[in-house]
Design a protein around this motif. Structure first.
Motif, PDB file in Angstrom:
ATOM      1  N   MET A   1       1.059  -1.093  -0.089  1.00  0.00           N
ATOM      2  CA  MET A   1      -0.061   0.018  -0.141  1.00  0.00           C
ATOM      3  C   MET A   1       0.647   1.422   0.026  1.00  0.00           C
ATOM      4  O   MET A   1       1.976   1.480   0.697  1.00  0.00           O
ATOM      5  N   VAL A   2       0.662   2.211  -0.716  1.00  0.00           N
ATOM      6  CA  VAL A   2       1.340   3.319  -0.916  1.00  0.00           C
ATOM      7  C   VAL A   2       0.794   4.359   0.336  1.00  0.00           C
ATOM      8  O   VAL A   2      -0.494   4.562   0.531  1.00  0.00           O
ATOM      9  N   THR A   3       1.804   5.181   0.647  1.00  0.00           N
ATOM     10  CA  THR A   3       1.441   5.936   1.770  1.00  0.00           C
ATOM     11  C   THR A   3       2.222   7.158   1.993  1.00  0.00           C
ATOM     12  O   THR A   3       3.405   7.222   0.948  1.00  0.00           O
ATOM     13  N   MET A   4       1.978   8.358   2.502  1.00  0.00           N
ATOM     14  CA  MET A   4       2.804   9.228   2.679  1.00  0.00           C
ATOM     15  C   MET A   4       4.072   9.125   3.001  1.00  0.00           C
ATOM     16  O   MET A   4       4.472   8.045   3.804  1.00  0.00           O
ATOM     17  N   PRO A   5       5.261   9.646   2.530  1.00  0.00           N
ATOM     18  CA  PRO A   5       6.578   9.195   3.002  1.00  0.00           C
ATOM     19  C   PRO A   5       6.736   9.224   4.457  1.00  0.00           C
ATOM     20  O   PRO A   5       6.128  10.223   5.126  1.00  0.00           O
ATOM     21  N   ALA A   6       7.583   8.370   4.774  1.00  0.00           N
ATOM     22  CA  ALA A   6       7.903   8.399   6.346  1.00  0.00           C
ATOM     23  C   ALA A   6       8.322   9.568   6.494  1.00  0.00           C
ATOM     24  O   ALA A   6       9.293  10.038   5.789  1.00  0.00           O
ATOM     25  N   PRO A   7       8.103  10.022   8.042  1.00  0.00           N
ATOM     26  CA  PRO A   7       8.671  11.360   8.463  1.00  0.00           C
ATOM     27  C   PRO A   7      10.138  11.162   8.664  1.00  0.00           C
ATOM     28  O   PRO A   7      10.545  10.049   9.111  1.00  0.00           O
ATOM     29  N   SER A   8      10.810  12.263   8.314  1.00  0.00           N
ATOM     30  CA  SER A   8      12.151  12.200   8.662  1.00  0.00           C
ATOM     31  C   SER A   8      12.312  12.605  10.181  1.00  0.00           C
ATOM     32  O   SER A   8      11.431  12.988  10.766  1.00  0.00           O
ATOM     33  N   GLU A   9      13.716  12.404  10.745  1.00  0.00           N
ATOM     34  CA  GLU A   9      13.957  13.238  11.992  1.00  0.00           C
ATOM     35  C   GLU A   9      13.537  14.603  12.082  1.00  0.00           C
ATOM     36  O   GLU A   9      12.983  14.675  13.168  1.00  0.00           O
ATOM     37  N   ASN A  10      13.557  15.171  11.154  1.00  0.00           N
ATOM     38  CA  ASN A  10      12.884  16.997  11.233  1.00  0.00           C
ATOM     39  C   ASN A  10      11.622  16.996  10.915  1.00  0.00           C
ATOM     40  O   ASN A  10      10.967  17.970  11.081  1.00  0.00           O
ATOM     41  N   GLU A  11      10.964  15.870  10.456  1.00  0.00           N
ATOM     42  CA  GLU A  11       9.534  15.892  10.039  1.00  0.00           C
ATOM     43  C   GLU A  11       8.724  14.845  10.779  1.00  0.00           C
ATOM     44  O   GLU A  11       8.193  13.841  10.135  1.00  0.00           O
ATOM     45  N   PRO A  12       8.401  14.882  11.994  1.00  0.00           N
ATOM     46  CA  PRO A  12       7.937  13.741  12.925  1.00  0.00           C
ATOM     47  C   PRO A  12       6.484  13.494  12.486  1.00  0.00           C
ATOM     48  O   PRO A  12       5.904  14.601  12.209  1.00  0.00           O
ATOM     49  N   ALA A  13       5.899  12.574  12.594  1.00  0.00           N
ATOM     50  CA  ALA A  13       4.549  12.320  11.833  1.00  0.00           C
ATOM     51  C   ALA A  13       3.623  12.461  13.079  1.00  0.00           C
ATOM     52  O   ALA A  13       2.459  12.791  12.620  1.00  0.00           O
ATOM     53  N   GLY A  14       3.906  12.645  14.479  1.00  0.00           N
ATOM     54  CA  GLY A  14       2.672  12.795  15.237  1.00  0.00           C
ATOM     55  C   GLY A  14       2.802  11.973  16.241  1.00  0.00           C
ATOM     56  O   GLY A  14       3.535  10.867  16.263  1.00  0.00           O
ATOM     57  N   SER A  15       1.612  12.008  17.065  1.00  0.00           N
ATOM     58  CA  SER A  15       1.454  11.337  18.083  1.00  0.00           C
ATOM     59  C   SER A  15       0.623   9.753  17.992  1.00  0.00           C
ATOM     60  O   SER A  15       0.625   9.128  18.853  1.00  0.00           O
ATOM     61  N   GLY A  16       0.286   9.687  16.567  1.00  0.00           N
ATOM     62  CA  GLY A  16      -0.159   8.431  16.165  1.00  0.00           C
ATOM     63  C   GLY A  16      -1.764   8.468  16.586  1.00  0.00           C
ATOM     64  O   GLY A  16      -2.147   7.488  17.494  1.00  0.00           O
ATOM     65  N   ALA A  17      -2.615   9.453  16.467  1.00  0.00           N
ATOM     66  CA  ALA A  17      -3.988   9.438  16.859  1.00  0.00           C
ATOM     67  C   ALA A  17      -4.834   8.156  16.384  1.00  0.00           C
ATOM     68  O   ALA A  17      -4.647   8.110  15.405  1.00  0.00           O
ATOM     69  N   ALA A  18      -5.354   7.272  17.313  1.00  0.00           N
ATOM     70  CA  ALA A  18      -5.876   6.017  17.006  1.00  0.00           C
ATOM     71  C   ALA A  18      -7.261   6.204  15.940  1.00  0.00           C
ATOM     72  O   ALA A  18      -7.586   5.522  15.362  1.00  0.00           O
ATOM     73  N   HIS A  19      -7.828   7.281  16.434  1.00  0.00           N
ATOM     74  CA  HIS A  19      -9.345   7.838  15.609  1.00  0.00           C
ATOM     75  C   HIS A  19      -9.067   8.876  15.007  1.00  0.00           C
ATOM     76  O   HIS A  19      -9.664  10.011  15.726  1.00  0.00           O
ATOM     77  N   PRO A  20      -8.612   9.065  13.963  1.00  0.00           N
ATOM     78  CA  PRO A  20      -8.705  10.430  13.236  1.00  0.00           C
ATOM     79  C   PRO A  20     -10.029  10.928  12.793  1.00  0.00           C
ATOM     80  O   PRO A  20     -11.171  10.064  12.840  1.00  0.00           O
ATOM     81  N   ASP A  21     -10.452  12.277  13.246  1.00  0.00           N
ATOM     82  CA  ASP A  21     -11.665  12.655  12.863  1.00  0.00           C
ATOM     83  C   ASP A  21     -12.303  12.316  11.698  1.00  0.00           C
ATOM     84  O   ASP A  21     -11.767  12.609  10.349  1.00  0.00           O
ATOM     85  N   PRO A  22     -13.362  11.500  11.656  1.00  0.00           N
ATOM     86  CA  PRO A  22     -13.995  11.047  10.518  1.00  0.00           C
ATOM     87  C   PRO A  22     -14.484  12.052   9.353  1.00  0.00           C
ATOM     88  O   PRO A  22     -14.634  11.849   8.313  1.00  0.00           O
ATOM     89  N   ALA A  23     -14.924  13.231  10.022  1.00  0.00           N
ATOM     90  CA  ALA A  23     -15.649  14.314   9.158  1.00  0.00           C
ATOM     91  C   ALA A  23     -14.515  14.967   8.314  1.00  0.00           C
ATOM     92  O   ALA A  23     -14.386  15.124   6.996  1.00  0.00           O
ATOM     93  N   LEU A  24     -13.217  15.010   8.812  1.00  0.00           N
ATOM     94  CA  LEU A  24     -12.133  15.702   8.553  1.00  0.00           C
ATOM     95  C   LEU A  24     -11.486  14.856   7.465  1.00  0.00           C
ATOM     96  O   LEU A  24     -11.094  14.953   6.209  1.00  0.00           O
ATOM     97  N   LEU A  25     -11.560  13.481   7.826  1.00  0.00           N
ATOM     98  CA  LEU A  25     -11.127  12.538   6.844  1.00  0.00           C
ATOM     99  C   LEU A  25     -11.829  12.453   5.434  1.00  0.00           C
ATOM    100  O   LEU A  25     -11.459  12.233   4.281  1.00  0.00           O
TER     101      LEU A  25
END
Length: 231
Positions: A1-25
């Motif tokens: 599966m193609v995903t957004m590029p893995a974050p580098s050391e200078n571009e952290p991906a975040g805290s890994g929210a388990a349930h992204p806001d469905p309306a925003l998604l």
């Protein structure tokens, strides 16, 4: 599966929210789906989830998914002014995707992330370049005359300045929390410089709708905060 590029050391991906806001998604999925030109583009959902994880990082207090949703709403209100409203919407999604308060290159890193991710996701080169340009423009919030896309994005991003006094106070307090590592005197100096830059612009809001709705209230709020800072 193609995903957004893995974050580098200078571009952290975040805290890994388990349930992204469905309306925003859902908003992201609809937007990316209609913006893509590739014959067989990848699933948009992983890109949206990655972005929402970034917007949900623990160091954020103002630059959160609530801010993202507010900017997207304001872009929708001003969309008739833009030459490419969907490019502006994509830029809104990416404009603070990389956010570290202690660093000064957030807009540039966010623009680079947009370039890589959107190209991979099947968006055409011309629109990708425009999105990256718009993200970089949020460094100054000073679009050139006739830059209709830039005017919409900057107006949408600055609309928070025109909130009721209690909402503006909450915004200012959240910004201070994001810079909690900065001593009070240094924060006051830096924040005052930002506010003076904004007040020095000929117009805070470049679209006619934004100017009519928000200019007077925003200048009052910014001027009041500057006074409180001793600026």
């Amino acid at each position: 599966m193609v995903t957004m590029p893995a974050p580098s050391e200078n571009e952290p991906a975040g805290s890994g929210a388990a349930h992204p806001d469905p309306a925003l998604l859902d908003r992201w999925t609809a937007l990316l789906t209609r913006c893509r030109s590739a014959a067989a583009p990848p699933d948009p959902a992983p890109y949206g989830k990655n972005l929402l994880e970034r917007w949900g990082e623990p160091q954020r207090r103002y630059h959160t998914t609530a801010h993202l949703a507010a900017v997207l709403d304001r872009v929708d209100e001003l969309a008739d002014h833009a030459e490419d409203p969907d490019a502006v919407r994509l830029a809104a999604w990416f404009h603070d995707a990389v956010y570290r308060p202690e660093r000064s290159e957030n807009e540039e890193r966010s623009a680079r992330l947009a370039q890589v991710a959107l190209a991979e996701a099947g968006v055409g080169d011309e629109r990708v370049a425009e999105v990256a340009r718009l993200v970089r423009l949020t460094t100054s919030h000073d679009p050139r005359t006739g830059d209709r896309n830039g005017e919409v994005l900057c107006d949408a991003d600055l609309a928070v300045l025109a909130g009721p006094p209690t909402a503006y106070a909450a915004y200012a307090a959240a910004v201070r929390e994001e810079y909690g590592f900065v001593p009070d005197a240094a924060f006051r100096e830096g924040r005052a410089a930002v506010l003076r830059h904004l007040l020095g612009l000929p117009r805070l809001f470049r679209t006619e709708t934004g100017f009519a709705r928000w200019e007077m209230a925003a200048r009052h709020n910014v001027g009041t905060e500057l006074e409180l800072l001793g600026g």
